[in-house]
Structures are given as C-alpha cells and as structure tokens.
Motif scaffolding. Structure first.
Motif, short mmCIF file in Angstrom:
data_model
loop_
_atom_site.label_atom_id
_atom_site.label_comp_id
_atom_site.label_asym_id
_atom_site.label_seq_id
_atom_site.Cartn_x
_atom_site.Cartn_y
_atom_site.Cartn_z
N ASN A 178 68.61 -41.03 -21.89
CA ASN A 178 68.54 -41.35 -20.31
C ASN A 178 69.68 -42.07 -19.80
N LEU A 179 69.65 -42.14 -18.63
CA LEU A 179 70.70 -42.71 -17.81
C LEU A 179 71.06 -44.32 -18.06
N SER A 227 68.58 -33.54 -20.30
CA SER A 227 67.84 -32.40 -19.83
C SER A 227 68.68 -31.72 -18.73
N GLY A 228 69.43 -32.57 -17.98
CA GLY A 228 70.10 -32.02 -16.73
C GLY A 228 69.05 -32.40 -15.59
N GLY A 229 67.93 -33.00 -15.77
CA GLY A 229 66.81 -33.01 -14.84
C GLY A 229 67.21 -34.49 -13.77
N SER A 230 67.90 -35.39 -14.44
CA SER A 230 68.15 -36.67 -13.49
C SER A 230 69.73 -36.80 -13.41
N THR A 231 70.27 -37.17 -12.63
CA THR A 231 71.84 -37.50 -11.96
C THR A 231 71.79 -38.49 -11.01
N GLU A 232 73.11 -39.13 -11.28
CA GLU A 232 73.60 -40.22 -10.39
C GLU A 232 74.93 -40.02 -9.94
N TYR A 233 75.23 -40.45 -8.83
CA TYR A 233 76.58 -40.47 -8.08
C TYR A 233 77.07 -41.42 -7.58
N GLY A 273 79.50 -31.69 -32.24
CA GLY A 273 78.42 -32.57 -32.82
C GLY A 273 77.15 -32.24 -32.14
N ARG A 274 76.18 -32.37 -33.15
CA ARG A 274 74.84 -31.83 -33.14
C ARG A 274 73.95 -32.69 -32.10
N SER A 275 74.54 -33.90 -31.72
CA SER A 275 73.71 -34.68 -30.77
C SER A 275 73.88 -34.68 -29.25
N PHE A 276 74.78 -33.62 -28.95
CA PHE A 276 75.05 -33.53 -27.56
C PHE A 276 73.78 -33.27 -26.52
N SER A 277 73.04 -32.37 -27.13
CA SER A 277 71.71 -31.89 -26.23
C SER A 277 70.81 -33.25 -26.03
N SER A 278 70.85 -34.48 -26.86
CA SER A 278 70.21 -35.52 -26.79
C SER A 278 70.82 -36.51 -26.26
N SER A 279 71.93 -36.28 -25.68
CA SER A 279 72.88 -37.41 -24.90
C SER A 279 72.87 -37.21 -23.55
N ALA A 280 72.82 -38.40 -22.96
CA ALA A 280 73.15 -38.49 -21.47
C ALA A 280 74.58 -38.44 -21.51
N MET A 281 75.26 -37.91 -20.27
CA MET A 281 76.84 -37.50 -20.25
C MET A 281 77.21 -38.15 -18.89
N GLY A 282 78.55 -38.51 -18.93
CA GLY A 282 78.83 -39.23 -17.60
C GLY A 282 80.21 -38.80 -17.60
N TRP A 283 80.65 -38.93 -16.18
CA TRP A 283 82.31 -38.76 -15.84
C TRP A 283 82.71 -40.25 -15.28
N PHE A 284 83.86 -40.40 -15.57
CA PHE A 284 84.25 -41.81 -14.95
C PHE A 284 85.77 -41.39 -14.71
N ARG A 285 86.44 -42.14 -14.03
CA ARG A 285 87.85 -41.98 -13.53
C ARG A 285 88.49 -43.32 -13.32
N GLU A 301 86.07 -46.36 -13.25
CA GLU A 301 84.91 -46.48 -12.38
C GLU A 301 84.12 -45.40 -12.83
N PHE A 302 82.74 -45.66 -12.44
CA PHE A 302 81.77 -44.35 -12.83
C PHE A 302 81.77 -43.68 -11.62
N VAL A 303 81.91 -42.12 -12.04
CA VAL A 303 81.79 -41.16 -11.10
C VAL A 303 80.52 -40.48 -10.71
N ALA A 304 79.70 -40.08 -11.93
CA ALA A 304 78.40 -39.28 -12.07
C ALA A 304 77.99 -39.20 -13.51
N ASP A 305 76.64 -39.17 -13.62
CA ASP A 305 76.29 -39.00 -14.97
C ASP A 305 74.78 -38.03 -14.98
#
Length: 120
Positions: A102-103, A53-59, A25-37, A45-49
């Motif tokens: 954004n996150l 741009s990759g400039g901000s992360t959370e854990y 899909g063409r919107s990947f680079s404009s989407s925030a992404m996250g991992w859950f488990r 539960e939330f794991v990380a996002d």
C-alpha cells in the motif's frame, strides 16, 4: 529489491520523456513503488507513487496533471511518464520501493537515480 532507473537526459521544455525503473527480486509485485527527485541545493521530494496493483496512485501537486506513474508487474518495471516539462523539473530522479503493497509504507529500497535536465 534492487532498482535501476533509466531514461533521463537533456530535454527541452515541453518535452515528454519516460523514466523507467527496473527491479530485481521476487517481491516487486507486492511492493508499492515511488518516484522522488532532488534538485541541486534542495532536499529530496516526493513526486509520485503507486500501490502494488497499480490501482492507486498519488502525485505531488507540482506534477499533478503532467506526470503519470504506472507499473508492469510482469516486467518488474515502474514508469514515470513526464509531459510538459518545465525547467524547474530539473533534478535527479530516484525510484524507490516499500516492503508493503500500500501507499503508506516506508521506502527502504532506493535506486541510483537518473538525471533529468530541462532546458528552456
């Protein structure tokens, strides 16, 4: 956005697998992404996002210092490097995407999940 997670499996405690989530899909680079488990008998539960741009992360506190989320927008892929795995990390891991970069956005696209089992 369609998401396909991979990289799970049976890992010994202390191991360091890397999960991948390939997006179409063409919107990947404009989407925030996250991992859950989700572990058996527990809520997801939330794991990380990571922001667009990759400039901000959370854990989550439970993985901080052990897991690292990253992304490669040229490959439409987000990664979760997991180090020092513990048996309590055993779960199905899901990747997810937002419509915003954004996150703070809601996760509306979800992958099918990949099982990670940590043996002691």
């Amino acid at each position: 956005v369609q998401l396909q997670a991979s990289g799970g499996g049976l890992v010994q405690a202390g191991g360091s697998p890397r999960l991948s989530c390939a997006a179409s899909g063409r919107s990947f680079s404009s989407s925030a992404m996250g991992w859950f488990r989700q572990a058996p008998g527990k809520e997801r539960e939330f794991v990380a996002d990571i922001n667009w741009s990759g400039g901000s992360t959370e854990y989550a506190d439970s993985v901080k210092g052990r897991f690292t989320i990253s992304r490669d927008n040229a490959k439409n892929t987000v990664y979760l490097q997991m180090n020092s795995l513990k048996p309590e990390d055993t779960a199905v891991y899901y990747c997810a995407a937002t419509r915003t970069g954004n996150l703070s956005g809601a996760y509306i696209y979800w992958g099918q999940g990949t099982q990670v089992t940590v043996s002691s």
